[in-house]
Design an enzyme around this catalytic site. Structure first.
Site, short mmCIF file in Angstrom:
data_model
loop_
_atom_site.label_atom_id
_atom_site.label_comp_id
_atom_site.label_asym_id
_atom_site.label_seq_id
_atom_site.Cartn_x
_atom_site.Cartn_y
_atom_site.Cartn_z
N ARG A 146 0.83 -1.25 -0.10
CA ARG A 146 -0.10 0.26 -0.07
C ARG A 146 0.93 1.41 -0.08
O ARG A 146 1.92 1.30 0.80
CB ARG A 146 -0.82 0.12 1.36
CG ARG A 146 -2.02 1.20 1.11
CD ARG A 146 -2.76 1.06 2.35
NE ARG A 146 -2.25 1.90 3.39
CZ ARG A 146 -2.83 2.53 4.47
NH1 ARG A 146 -4.19 2.52 4.70
NH2 ARG A 146 -2.18 3.29 5.33
N TYR A 158 -3.27 11.30 6.95
CA TYR A 158 -3.37 9.79 7.38
C TYR A 158 -2.50 8.95 6.42
O TYR A 158 -2.48 8.92 5.20
CB TYR A 158 -4.95 9.25 7.05
CG TYR A 158 -5.01 7.82 7.10
CD1 TYR A 158 -5.01 7.10 8.29
CD2 TYR A 158 -5.24 7.29 5.84
CE1 TYR A 158 -4.98 5.80 8.19
CE2 TYR A 158 -5.18 5.72 5.78
CZ TYR A 158 -4.89 4.93 7.00
OH TYR A 158 -4.78 3.69 6.92
N ASP A 221 -5.23 3.84 -0.30
CA ASP A 221 -6.34 4.28 0.63
C ASP A 221 -6.74 5.74 0.49
O ASP A 221 -6.23 6.56 0.88
CB ASP A 221 -6.12 3.79 1.90
CG ASP A 221 -7.56 3.76 2.86
OD1 ASP A 221 -8.20 4.27 2.52
OD2 ASP A 221 -7.30 2.92 3.96
N HIS A 223 -9.39 6.82 2.17
CA HIS A 223 -10.06 7.02 3.46
C HIS A 223 -11.03 7.78 3.47
O HIS A 223 -11.32 8.87 4.32
CB HIS A 223 -8.81 7.62 4.31
CG HIS A 223 -8.66 6.90 5.68
ND1 HIS A 223 -8.93 7.45 6.76
CD2 HIS A 223 -8.28 5.62 6.03
CE1 HIS A 223 -8.83 6.60 7.90
NE2 HIS A 223 -8.34 5.62 7.47
N GLU A 247 -8.99 2.16 -2.37
CA GLU A 247 -9.90 2.06 -1.21
C GLU A 247 -10.61 3.00 -0.59
O GLU A 247 -10.13 4.21 -0.72
CB GLU A 247 -9.02 1.43 -0.06
CG GLU A 247 -9.59 1.24 1.37
CD GLU A 247 -8.73 0.78 2.38
OE1 GLU A 247 -7.58 0.37 2.15
OE2 GLU A 247 -9.15 0.64 3.47
N GLU A 273 -14.42 -1.32 5.48
CA GLU A 273 -13.92 -1.40 6.82
C GLU A 273 -14.57 -0.91 7.68
O GLU A 273 -14.51 -1.22 8.94
CB GLU A 273 -12.39 -0.80 6.76
CG GLU A 273 -12.22 0.60 6.86
CD GLU A 273 -10.93 1.24 6.69
OE1 GLU A 273 -9.90 0.63 6.16
OE2 GLU A 273 -10.59 2.19 7.36
N ARG A 294 -13.84 -5.14 2.36
CA ARG A 294 -12.72 -4.66 3.56
C ARG A 294 -13.21 -5.13 5.14
O ARG A 294 -12.31 -4.97 5.83
CB ARG A 294 -12.46 -3.13 3.57
CG ARG A 294 -11.99 -2.80 2.19
CD ARG A 294 -10.53 -3.24 2.20
NE ARG A 294 -9.51 -2.34 3.15
CZ ARG A 294 -8.48 -2.78 3.76
NH1 ARG A 294 -8.08 -4.19 3.91
NH2 ARG A 294 -7.95 -2.14 4.50
N GLU A 350 -4.67 -7.43 4.44
CA GLU A 350 -3.83 -6.44 4.83
C GLU A 350 -3.03 -7.00 6.39
O GLU A 350 -3.60 -7.33 7.37
CB GLU A 350 -4.86 -5.15 5.56
CG GLU A 350 -4.09 -3.88 6.01
CD GLU A 350 -4.87 -2.75 6.42
OE1 GLU A 350 -6.03 -3.09 6.60
OE2 GLU A 350 -4.66 -1.52 6.15
N TRP A 413 -11.78 12.06 7.94
CA TRP A 413 -10.08 11.98 8.10
C TRP A 413 -10.02 10.74 7.30
O TRP A 413 -8.85 10.39 7.03
CB TRP A 413 -9.83 11.43 9.60
CG TRP A 413 -8.41 11.48 9.72
CD1 TRP A 413 -7.53 12.47 9.75
CD2 TRP A 413 -7.72 10.32 10.21
NE1 TRP A 413 -6.07 11.81 10.07
CE2 TRP A 413 -6.57 10.50 10.40
CE3 TRP A 413 -8.22 8.89 10.39
CZ2 TRP A 413 -5.63 9.49 10.77
CZ3 TRP A 413 -7.36 7.96 10.84
CH2 TRP A 413 -5.88 8.40 10.97
O1 EZ4 Z 1 -7.43 4.23 9.62
O2 EZ4 Z 1 -8.11 1.24 11.31
O3 EZ4 Z 1 -7.03 0.32 5.73
N1 EZ4 Z 1 -6.87 0.87 6.67
C1 EZ4 Z 1 -7.33 2.11 7.47
C2 EZ4 Z 1 -6.95 1.87 9.01
C3 EZ4 Z 1 -7.77 2.88 9.82
C4 EZ4 Z 1 -7.97 2.59 11.08
C5 EZ4 Z 1 -8.81 3.23 11.97
O4 EZ4 Z 1 -8.90 2.86 13.33
O5 EZ4 Z 1 -7.92 2.59 6.98
O6 EZ4 Z 1 -5.52 2.15 9.12
CO CO Z 2 -8.55 1.78 5.20
#
Ligand code: EZ4
Ligand code: CO
Length: 413
Positions: A146, A158, A221, A223, A247, A273, A294, A350, A413
């Site tokens: 990743r 992030y 990702d 996010h 992602e 996720e 996820r 992951e 975030w």
């Molecule tokens: O930010 O699990 O793909 N992985 C992620 C993680 C999330 C955390 C949040 O608690 O997006 O790193």
């Molecule tokens: Co993620």
């Protein structure tokens, strides 16, 4: 096989974990109930509303326990409830497999593959650090990576370790300093700028492909930060770099927006996720809006809940891509490995690597070699909880950061 004891265990070896331990017929089973940043809500749910209901029940009736807690609560779904159900379900599977004297994957149908392709988290504020981090992961054997990069003008993002830590080696918490290391009583506030992100990311993937060649599977990702049309643009602009997946391009609440994204790009999409049940995925599966699922065992109702999701996904040629950050405990990861090695539609796992301190509390028998994860062959999940070591690590509040746009408004975030 009566349940005689139910314990909710909270420990914090560098980050907080909530574990459920169930005892029946002298056998103990473990389940992960960790919900990052809201840990004690699940601990209280289990302690105050579930533990007493389990005493005296037959530990071998796993599906019945699942239905009892899901339907019986009346207030169904949601991350707190589903993490609590996951912990009970996983602990009962652990007990059943120990009673059978088999590793859990044998009860799930046995092996479908030799091991689970794992991806690691490489990152860097600038390209040189990012390249070093990718090399570090390749040296550790990872066969899929990743890629998260700093964005010009944004001090922190992030998924991106600080320059000093990006290339820290295996077993170091430091290379993931963008998240669990920044524990504080209130969330850290970061600044976000989507235009800067969309301008920069394609150039990062171009540079990575030029440096590392066409074959290495690369993931990214987003996010949950983009609007549908921004997500479509990102997917399109990354097509030349042949991502394994992109992602969480849009906030997960609204499945319908992914139709818009799909109309514009063939970059494979992964999402879920923060999903908890098969119902959260229904529309996305039926319309084939995503390619990878996820959800982890920990947040989707355990082995029973996640297997139901994966089976439904298989009808649509959608594969697994279980969440495996360090906030899923080694118990949750072990459960994912047993399930992943057994299902027909495994995609990727992951693997962010727990710290040595975490692995001293959760003594785990899974292996990582040549880029493949494998579950333990010990009976059950193959994880033991060390009460003495755990007791030395007291809970401390810890939150994920939050994002604000440059004008001060809140953003994902
Ligand atoms: O930010 O699990 O793909 N992985 C992620 C993680 C999330 C955390 C949040 O608690 O997006 O790193
Ligand atoms: Co993620």
């Amino acid at each position: 096989m009566k349940i005689t004891n139910v314990e909710v265990l909270v420990t914090s070896p560098g980050r907080n974990f909530v574990t459920l331990r169930i005892t029946a017929d002298g056998l103990t089973g473990l389940g992960d109930a960790t919900l990052n940043g809201r840990e004690l809500a699940v601990a209280a749910y289990l302690q105050e509303h579930v533990a007493a209901l389990l005493i005296g029940r037959d530990a071998s009736r796993i599906e019945d326990a699942w239905q009892y807690l899901y339907r019986g609560a009346y207030w169904r779904r949601g991350p707190v409830t589903m993490a609590a159900i996951a912990a009970v379900d996983t602990a009962l599977w652990d007990i059943k497999a120990k009673a059978a004297g088999m590793p859990l994957y044998q009860l799930l149908g046995g092996r479908s593959r030799d091991g689970l392709l794992a991806y690691g988290h490489a990152s860097g504020a600038e390209l040189p650090e990012l390249f070093d981090s990718i090399r570090q992961h390749l040296d550790e054997g990872y066969r899929a990576i990743r890629v998260q990069s700093g964005i010009p003008g944004l001090p922190s993002v992030y998924g991106v370790a600080s320059s000093a830590n990006a290339a820290a080696g295996a077993g170091s918490d430091a290379r993931y300093d963008y998240e669990p290391a920044r524990r504080s009583a209130v969330p850290v506030e970061e600044t976000w700028d989507t235009s800067a992100y969309l301008r920069h990311v394609p150039s990062v993937f171009e540079a990575v492909r030029n440096e590392f060649g066409p074959e290495l599977p690369l993931l990214h990702d987003a996010h949950h930060r983009l609007t549908p049309i921004q997500a479509a643009r990102l997917g399109k602009s990354l097509e030349p770099y042949d991502l394994f997946w992109l992602e969480d391009v849009t906030p997960a609440e609204n499945a319908a927006v992914l139709r818009r994204v799909r109309e514009h790009t063939t970059t494979p999409l992964a999402i879920g996720e923060v999903f908890n049940t098969v119902w959260d995925y229904r529309e996305m599966f039926e319309e084939q809006l995503i390619d990878y699922v996820r959800s982890p065992v920990t947040h989707a109702g355990g082995i029973t809940g996640l297997r139901r999701i994966f089976d439904f996904a298989s009808v649509y040629q959608i594969k697994s891509g279980a969440h495996g950050p360090t906030d899923v405990s080694p118990v949750g990861l072990a459960a994912a490995l047993h399930l992943g090695v057994a299902i027909p539609n495994f995609g990727i796992q992951e693997y962010m690597q727990h710290s040595p301190a975490t692995l001293e509390v959760f003594r785990s028998g899974f292996t990582f070699a040549d880029g493949l994860l494998n579950p333990s062959d010990a009976p059950g999940l193959g994880v033991e909880y060390d009460d003495e070591v755990a007791a030395a690590h007291a809970y401390a509040p810890a939150y994920l950061p939050v994002n604000r746009l440059r004008d001060g408004s809140m953003h994902d975030w």
